[in-house]
Design an enzyme around this catalytic site. Structure first.
Site, PDB file in Angstrom:
ATOM      1  CB  THR A  51     -17.468  56.934  10.989  1.00 25.44           C
ATOM      2  OG1 THR A  51     -18.597  57.237  10.165  1.00 25.44           O
ATOM      3  CG2 THR A  51     -17.176  58.124  11.887  1.00 25.44           C
ATOM      4  CE  LYS A  63     -21.344  59.628  10.712  1.00 24.40           C
ATOM      5  NZ  LYS A  63     -20.950  58.286  10.321  1.00 24.40           N
ATOM      6  CE  LYS A  96     -15.854  54.158  14.863  1.00 26.18           C
ATOM      7  NZ  LYS A  96     -16.573  54.030  13.601  1.00 26.18           N
TER       8      LYS A  96
END
Lengths: 299, 299, 299, 299
Positions: free
Chosen positions: A96, A172, A247
């Site tokens: 990701t 995502k 994050k």
């Protein structure tokens, strides 16, 4: 039989690679952690010295790495994949990372006549273990998607074709921004309701059958005791850590700035997880621990 | 046969009162809007001059009013309900108001040996019309709850017993705070994803099968075209207005201040709806219009 | 000589009352803390049993109380000021409370042919001690203002005539909302700059001569060592507590909701101080401690 | 006599370059806008075809560019400065950009045995015109600072030595984040006070002599009529645009993410200016226009 290259054998990647092995695939692997690579050697894999060795040996390469700079380095370093990559190679990145980095790397791969798809995953460690992951795939075209799907099917149960390269990261990042906001929102609402005199389960019951229902309330409720078998019932151990959420929210903020799309709640959620991620009481805990941060008698 | 008192014949209350009539109940009604009360007179209801007339004539009284001060006035004014209320009367308030006001009025009713329950509703105008509302009831004890349920059953399909008086308001306020946050969050995520290149339906598809799913995404998505038959597909006409959402969020903020429960996202959501509620482009629209406020090419 | 009534002998009120004594005034005092009232008795004051005794004995009454409900009770309780208040009495309230409560009490006083002004103060305990307070006065007319000023001059050096009753609270609340935001903003900026490699004093030097300068940076900088002799250099002891700031910000939020004026930063600042005010590490500290909350290595 | 290289002749750079000319300096200039470079040619400057021509001709080079990518390109493009840069050259970058980019470019320059300092400016167009700018300099050592100061003195009146390379950007970014927050905060407080009944000038008077005072209130008040001769009195024409503020706040957010320093108010301020910068009613206006965005009767 062809060999599959696999880079990044951490919490997620380790299980994913083993699912390929279980399906009879041959692997050449790389990770900075030598203890881990030795285990894979013992399980019959070839171990590469450098990413470049992988690209020289394999035309189907999977990467599962922690962040944008890691992906960039694995591809562009002196001993990186691009050094030796063969025409026709299919690179599948399940990290990701920033969409912008996916697009950059895809372009570099294309110059070498290789293909690059982004295929970030959801489903957690359990999904990785049980090969029930969802892959959000930006493959660019259906032929490439089908080529990737043949391999991804061995590690997941839901392989979604989202079109252009970069679209996997977009999906995502947007989903996880929403998730991060909702977990704080559920924590605020549950804490407020409990402070107003409600029983936690009764309140969750109302919410879960009303317009406030969401996954963070009906499946992963952060209040201990409302749902069994999830991190909130086990001192927030395991699960998805506050620093991982911080994050992912930083990726959403980078994307917001790049596209000039306003995300007021997303940015505030980012700051709240950043505060948690720096506090020893919260940093190693599942992101539902934000409920404890907001709760009255916790201190 | 006993007569039921009904005060507040607006968008919700009007339909609710008619469902009582359909079930053969006799009503004495009151509303500040004389056009409306004349309609009810034509439908066979008695029309009261003042709330006090209702309390003199009926021992089961329903109120559906817009805000805390309205409820307080209907009870405590010179010609208010408390002036003439009879011992043993059951007052059912289906307004969404400050919990603290519900508790105050309940105490005043108790001094007159009457009972007061809070029973705010969800389900919208359609639910009111079709008698499919959910009632969130704070009745104090099961006997009172059952007495109320016999009547509320005629107007709803889901009558939830939440315990102490005030708990109905608490549940309603917490659910709606969560809803208000989620609608903005879904708008941010959808807008960001579309700006990053995703198709709106594909993104909603990912979210609705992932950890970001919620009612505002899978049932009431604010992006036009994602779901048919809801306000976002009709220029945000009808539905739940931004100013109603701003009002419900102000109740949540009042409750937060009273209980000292922190609600950072709730307070930011409140401010955003307040900005919309004051802007002629947005104030008469369904609260999903926040998507248009955040969207790029809208201006 | 006439006697002045004084209610509320706490941190601020105690010093203020003593400044009246120093100027030769006769006082009749009331406080819930009997230890304090006995001290004042020893210093020659009459001590009242109830606020009502004060209103019976004095036509110039000062109140310095912690919050809106306290002020309301002192006026409207069974033994409250309004019970015995004499026509022509001047009530001066130096509490910081909801404007709406000031206006309510003013109206009740007027019905008894008494005058009520709001006169909240700034300048802290030192200002109270040294009679250098600023009074922000909403007196309604100049004659009443001058009558009040003759007394307030003995306790402050800056008596500002802001016009209508309620305007004193408005000015106080707006200033303190700004202050609360700025202290967090300075803490964020200083912490960010230090994390980026700057020396704290050098950064403060730039800010204080640039467009970012403000009182929270140039006079009350929250970073220890930047300015001497203020709470940030003494472990945030003394000063203006986080819970007092949370309270003032709740007044600003109440006023925002009443007037429908959006205050996005004000509401977020409110939530941040609320979080601090509930945490034992921060709740008894000066509000500059928000710098420590945001700082990296603090935990 | 040596020639000075100057790249970026926009609103700020144009005036700065002319101040060098006024002081008798010889210039070689570059800008993408050919109309502007022709004017400078008419005023006696040499005009370069590419940045590389400048580095070949000059050992003292000033850049004043809009954003991080521009600076990176001017240095690293095929015809960029680094192509031809001479050992001992002093590069002075007065752009406001990401600290991380300043550090990157400094390293690239060092490899070519050149020096690079960051020297962002404050003081606006007027300061550029009148040579009264402040330069916030990160020079790395005092000798380099003094070498730069000899030139910067011709364009500004306040040349501050902040130490390490990158510290100039840090100071500029932190100050402007604070400024951006304060302008919204002053707008919220002024609007709230006016809605509560206060006169704008009276409220500003209280704030400017109290703990809420700041540059955005006492020098650049966003409410029309409070201060004469500033953008708020001229329909917010001129001044510092909302999109420039949004850009500076994005630099602060990038720095926050890099250093993991939480900036909750900074991130919310960023989102608010982003919303303004995308709205045609606000995007070309001075950043004080946020007051109009929050104001009631504006719509």
């Amino acid at each position: 039989m062809s060999v599959i290259g696999f880079i990044g054998l951490g919490n997620m990647g380790g299980h994913m690679a083993r699912n390929l092995l279980k399906n009879g695939k041959k692997l050449i692997v790389y990770d900075v952690n030598k203890t881990v690579t030795e285990q894979f050697r013992a399980e019959g894999c070839e171990v590469a010295q450098h990413p470049a060795d992988i690209a020289a040996a394999s035309k189907e390469i999977i990467t599962v790495l922690p962040s944008s700079p890691h992906v960039k380095q694995v591809y562009t370093n002196d001993n990186g994949l691009l050094k030796t990559i063969q025409p026709g190679t299919l690179c599948m990145d399940s990290s990701t990372i920033d969409q912008i980095v996916s697009l950059e790397v895809a372009q570099l791969a294309q110059k070498k006549k290789a293909e690059y798809i982004d295929a970030p995953i959801s489903g957690g460690v359990t999904g990785a273990q049980n090969a029930t992951l969802t892959f959000m795939v930006g493959a660019g075209n259906d032929r490439t998607f089908e080529r990737a799907k043949a391999i991804l099917d061995l590690m997941g149960k839901n392989i979604v074709n989202l079109g252009a390269v970069g679209n996997g990261q977009a999906a995502k990042i947007c989903n996880n921004m929403l998730l991060g906001i909702q977990m704080i929102a559920v924590s605020e609402a549950m804490n407020l309701g409990i402070n107003m005199g409600l029983d936690a389960k009764a309140l969750a019951g109302i919410i879960n059958t009303s317009s406030g229902r969401c996954w963070s309330s009906d499946t992963y409720n952060p209040v201990p005791g409302v749902i069994e078998g999830i991190p909130s019932g086990k001192g927030y151990a395991g699960g998805f850590g506050t620093s991982l959420m911080a994050k992912d929210l930083s990726l959403a903020q980078n994307a917001s700035t790049n596209t000039q799309a306003p995300t007021p709640l997303g940015s505030l959620a980012h700051q709240i997880y950043r505060i948690l991620a720096r506090d020893p009481h919260y940093q190693a805990k599942d992101f539902g621990v934000v409920y404890q941060f907001l709760k009255k008698s916790n201190f």
